[in-house]
Design a protein around this motif. Structure first.
Motif, PDB file in Angstrom:
ATOM      1  N   CYS A 150       0.847  -1.184   0.000  1.00 35.14           N
ATOM      2  CA  CYS A 150       0.000   0.000   0.000  1.00 35.14           C
ATOM      3  C   CYS A 150       0.890   1.245   0.000  1.00 35.14           C
ATOM      4  CB  CYS A 150      -0.876  -0.041   1.249  1.00 35.14           C
ATOM      5  SG  CYS A 150      -1.813   1.456   1.549  1.00 35.14           S
ATOM      6  N   CYS A 153       0.322   2.994   3.692  1.00 40.44           N
ATOM      7  CA  CYS A 153       0.765   2.410   4.970  1.00 40.44           C
ATOM      8  C   CYS A 153       1.804   1.301   4.817  1.00 40.44           C
ATOM      9  CB  CYS A 153      -0.431   1.889   5.759  1.00 40.44           C
ATOM     10  SG  CYS A 153      -1.056   0.328   5.126  1.00 40.44           S
ATOM     11  N   ASN A 155       1.489  -1.737   3.995  1.00 40.15           N
ATOM     12  CA  ASN A 155       0.960  -3.073   4.209  1.00 40.15           C
ATOM     13  C   ASN A 155       0.988  -3.833   2.874  1.00 40.15           C
ATOM     14  OD1 ASN A 155      -0.055  -4.696   6.234  1.00 40.15           O
ATOM     15  ND2 ASN A 155      -2.186  -4.265   5.731  1.00 40.15           N
ATOM     16  N   CYS A 166      -5.973  -2.872   0.455  1.00 39.44           N
ATOM     17  CA  CYS A 166      -5.221  -2.758   1.711  1.00 39.44           C
ATOM     18  C   CYS A 166      -6.209  -2.934   2.853  1.00 39.44           C
ATOM     19  CB  CYS A 166      -4.520  -1.407   1.818  1.00 39.44           C
ATOM     20  SG  CYS A 166      -3.745  -1.201   3.439  1.00 39.44           S
ATOM     21  N   ASN A 168      -5.663  -2.657   5.890  1.00 36.76           N
ATOM     22  CA  ASN A 168      -5.401  -1.667   6.925  1.00 36.76           C
ATOM     23  C   ASN A 168      -6.129  -0.348   6.632  1.00 36.76           C
ATOM     24  OD1 ASN A 168      -4.173  -0.739   9.249  1.00 36.76           O
ATOM     25  ND2 ASN A 168      -2.289  -0.140   8.213  1.00 36.76           N
ATOM     26  N   CYS A 169      -5.956   0.153   5.410  1.00 38.85           N
ATOM     27  CA  CYS A 169      -6.557   1.441   5.028  1.00 38.85           C
ATOM     28  C   CYS A 169      -7.944   1.264   4.420  1.00 38.85           C
ATOM     29  CB  CYS A 169      -5.688   2.167   4.002  1.00 38.85           C
ATOM     30  SG  CYS A 169      -4.002   2.442   4.521  1.00 38.85           S
TER      31      CYS A 169
HETATM   32 ZN    ZN Z   1      -2.713   0.800   3.574  1.00 38.98          ZN
END
Ligand code: ZN
Length: 186
Positions: A150, A153, A155, A166, A168-169
């Motif tokens: 990503c 971030c 990831n 992603c 995470n985001c």
């Molecule tokens: Zn991310």
């Protein structure tokens, strides 16, 4: 304990956790994980809690049509530079150390990068010209990005409904991916 089996890894592969081992040669600690920086065999030193990669390179000759593996080290409007770390030889990937490039043509800034790849992406590409450096392409059904992170971030992105996502985001990004992204078939 018996002798360790040989584990071959590619740049960007996670080989262990920083709580258990200290990063040695050719290994970096990123977010608590130990990440291989070069292709090669994992070497564990259990008395010093050290993990390193034996990235000993062999001299290899390249040919047009060779399938290679590498990481994008530079990507601007003019060209994409790839650190080529492996070349397909039959069913195996031979470790190597070469520089490749992808012509992106044009180079007009407002066009943006014409190929959807990013610095740091691990790619499978085909050699289309052997010169001082290797001219590569990722246009082809089996070619493209095998692993990417990503841009926000870092990831590792996963494939969800054939889009790079992603977790995470909770957002998607676009790349020219290989069909076996996230499920590497070598
Ligand atoms: Zn991310």
């Amino acid at each position: 304990m018996s002798a360790e089996e040989e584990i071959y890894v590619l740049p960007g592969d996670s080989i262990g956790f920083a709580e258990e081992y200290v990063p040695g040669k050719n290994v970096a600690e990123i977010g608590g994980k130990l990440i291989a920086l070069v292709p090669g065999n994992v070497v564990k030193n259990d008395s010093r809690f050290l993990m390193s990669i034996d990235g000993t390179k062999k001299k290899l000759k390249f040919f047009n049509g060779d399938i290679v593996y590498g990481q994008i080290t530079k990507n601007d409007q003019r060209q994409i530079i790839i650190s080529v770390a492996g070349v397909q030889k039959g069913h195996e990937i031979a470790s190597c150390n070469a520089e490749g490039y992808i012509r992106t043509g044009g180079g007009r800034r407002e066009d943006g990068p014409p190929l959807s790849v990013r610095t740091g992406d691990l790619i499978r590409a085909k050699v289309i010209r052997v010169g001082q450096n290797l001219e590569l392409t990722i246009h082809g059904a089996n070619l493209g990005v095998l692993k990417t992170r990503c841009t926000r971030c870092r990831n590792v992105m996963v494939l969800v409904n054939s889009e790079l996502y992603c977790e995470n985001c909770q957002r998607t990004e676009n790349r020219k991916i290989a069909p076996d992204y996230g499920n590497l078939k070598i």
